[in-house]
Design a protein around this motif. Sequence first.
Motif, PDB file in Angstrom:
ATOM      1  N   UNK A  70      -7.033  -1.843   1.844  1.00 24.93           N
ATOM      2  CA  UNK A  70      -7.611  -0.834   1.383  1.00 24.93           C
ATOM      3  C   UNK A  70      -8.129  -0.314   2.582  1.00 24.93           C
ATOM      4  N   UNK A  71      -6.944   1.037   3.594  1.00 26.21           N
ATOM      5  CA  UNK A  71      -8.065   1.531   4.539  1.00 26.21           C
ATOM      6  C   UNK A  71      -7.762   3.358   4.011  1.00 26.21           C
ATOM      7  N   UNK A  72      -8.245   4.412   5.273  1.00 26.60           N
ATOM      8  CA  UNK A  72      -7.741   5.629   4.677  1.00 26.60           C
ATOM      9  C   UNK A  72      -5.854   5.935   5.544  1.00 26.60           C
ATOM     10  N   UNK A  73      -5.524   7.016   4.848  1.00 25.69           N
ATOM     11  CA  UNK A  73      -4.719   6.957   5.194  1.00 25.69           C
ATOM     12  C   UNK A  73      -3.639   5.636   4.351  1.00 25.69           C
ATOM     13  N   UNK A  74      -3.496   5.188   3.740  1.00 23.74           N
ATOM     14  CA  UNK A  74      -2.764   3.488   3.356  1.00 23.74           C
ATOM     15  C   UNK A  74      -1.230   3.514   3.247  1.00 23.74           C
ATOM     16  N   UNK A  75      -0.967   5.197   2.672  1.00 26.28           N
ATOM     17  CA  UNK A  75       0.188   5.520   2.882  1.00 26.28           C
ATOM     18  C   UNK A  75       0.899   5.240   4.147  1.00 26.28           C
ATOM     19  N   UNK A 219      -6.455   9.427  -3.937  1.00 24.56           N
ATOM     20  CA  UNK A 219      -7.124   8.328  -3.779  1.00 24.56           C
ATOM     21  C   UNK A 219      -7.052   6.929  -3.137  1.00 24.56           C
ATOM     22  N   UNK A 220      -5.258   6.704  -3.538  1.00 23.84           N
ATOM     23  CA  UNK A 220      -4.688   6.380  -2.230  1.00 23.84           C
ATOM     24  C   UNK A 220      -5.086   6.778  -0.883  1.00 23.84           C
ATOM     25  N   UNK A 221      -4.956   7.635  -0.367  1.00 25.48           N
ATOM     26  CA  UNK A 221      -5.296   8.141   0.767  1.00 25.48           C
ATOM     27  C   UNK A 221      -6.373   8.019   1.691  1.00 25.48           C
ATOM     28  N   UNK A 222      -7.800   7.695   0.627  1.00 22.82           N
ATOM     29  CA  UNK A 222      -9.153   7.731   1.365  1.00 22.82           C
ATOM     30  C   UNK A 222      -9.316   6.249   0.453  1.00 22.82           C
ATOM     31  N   UNK A 223      -8.199   5.212   0.590  1.00 21.88           N
ATOM     32  CA  UNK A 223      -9.306   4.111   0.244  1.00 21.88           C
ATOM     33  C   UNK A 223      -9.247   3.581   1.040  1.00 21.88           C
TER      34      UNK A 223
END
Length: 465
Positions: A70-75, A219-223
């Motif tokens: 759960x971090x920003x830029x998770x992908x 939402x995945x990128x700002x987890x």
Amino acid sequence: MQLLRVVGFIHGNMLLLSSTLGTGILFVSPKGVLKYSSLNIPVSLSIWAGCGLLNMMNALCLAELATTFPVSGALYYFLKRSFGSSVAFLCLWIQLFGHFLGIGALCLLIASNLVQLFYSGCPPPEFPKKCLALAVLWSFGILNARGIKTVTQFQTISSLMKMAVLCFISLTGIVLLVVGKKENISRFENALDAELPDASQIADAILQVNYSYLGASLLINIAGEIKSPTDTITRSVISGLSIVTLLYLLTNISYLAVLTPQEIISSDSIAVTWMDRVFPSAQWVLSLGISTSLVTSGSSGILSASRIFYCASQNGQLPVIYSMLNDHHSPVVAVILITILSSIAIIASDLIYLVKYVALGASCVNLLHMIGLLKLRYQKPDLTRPYKVWLPLIFGSIASSVFLIFLPVIQSPNIEHVYQVVFLFCGFLCYWLQAHFNGHAVCFDTITCYWQLLFNVSPSEDKIN
């Protein structure tokens, strides 16, 4: 200093809606889908519904990655962890072009739609259009520099406006079908007699619809800024994309109730053409409403891209200045970089047409995510996973990506596919240059200090393991 976890379920839905609803359904995708569906209305509507489910499936698969890391830029972080620095940088390269060209194209579209109100009956001149586009773009940049709280509040208002525009179009179309003239219903009566498209055309139609779902991974990128990411991300994806899919279907039905498939294909702005046919005296009202509602799609693009750059900087593949935060807990230097690159795309507007070369790369990135997810399941079965997606959904996402990547190349190869491959290899060249400069980066420390003082930013305390 660290990114703030302030996005809950309601604001998560609003961010997802504001980033997904926009130019695709109002301007571009309906005409492209009908064209590649051989003007077959049932096939066209089926593709819209199927792509909604397909994008929800992909987003739910990616949600496992975002809840596990759960971090920003998770992908980006997951690809670097699974496949190494070179593959992660190549994906960063693809996303860099995809974001700044897409943001530039969107700003030009908004400006063109607004300027057109003052040039009725003739195309607007380029200079005022580009000046207005730059003003809109830098407004996005300033908004994102104010932090996630300000962006979220702004996006919530925009989401409601977009939904109001699409609901108005949808309900009007339903009313016309129920109480309207026979010509409104006649297009659907003999729809099954139309020609069926081949597999390659269906793949092209799916790519057209996917353009309308480009914001589904926001939402995945700002987890790293979402409260309770396990519950918030999965619930927001299911509820938000369900609303989007329903609105897209109803909007397309409304378009077809008023316009013939040939009129839709020949239109540069389907929503404006529809309004001109239904309420000709109030066309400027919808044009203004459409332009206003599109504004935050660009803001969402900057928000998503800046978090990818933030993560890449923390992992050493971009200068450290891009992961530093200002007083509003925003990676402001990354925001400025994206804004400058998008400005270049606006000024040299021919670059906008390069967006199509990123499509193949985007499908390849999604395929890598799914393969990496399977690899992680096999290599680390005991890893803590707050949310675990159903395995057949992963295989379904892999199959769809392989279909979209290889079928058009096999059935109708052309020079554009060579350009796409060259574009990908340029990414590897830039990776080599980046690795070379990183080995001699001591001379850049002084420059970083000056930039840090200029933008009043501090190193982030977010830890990525």
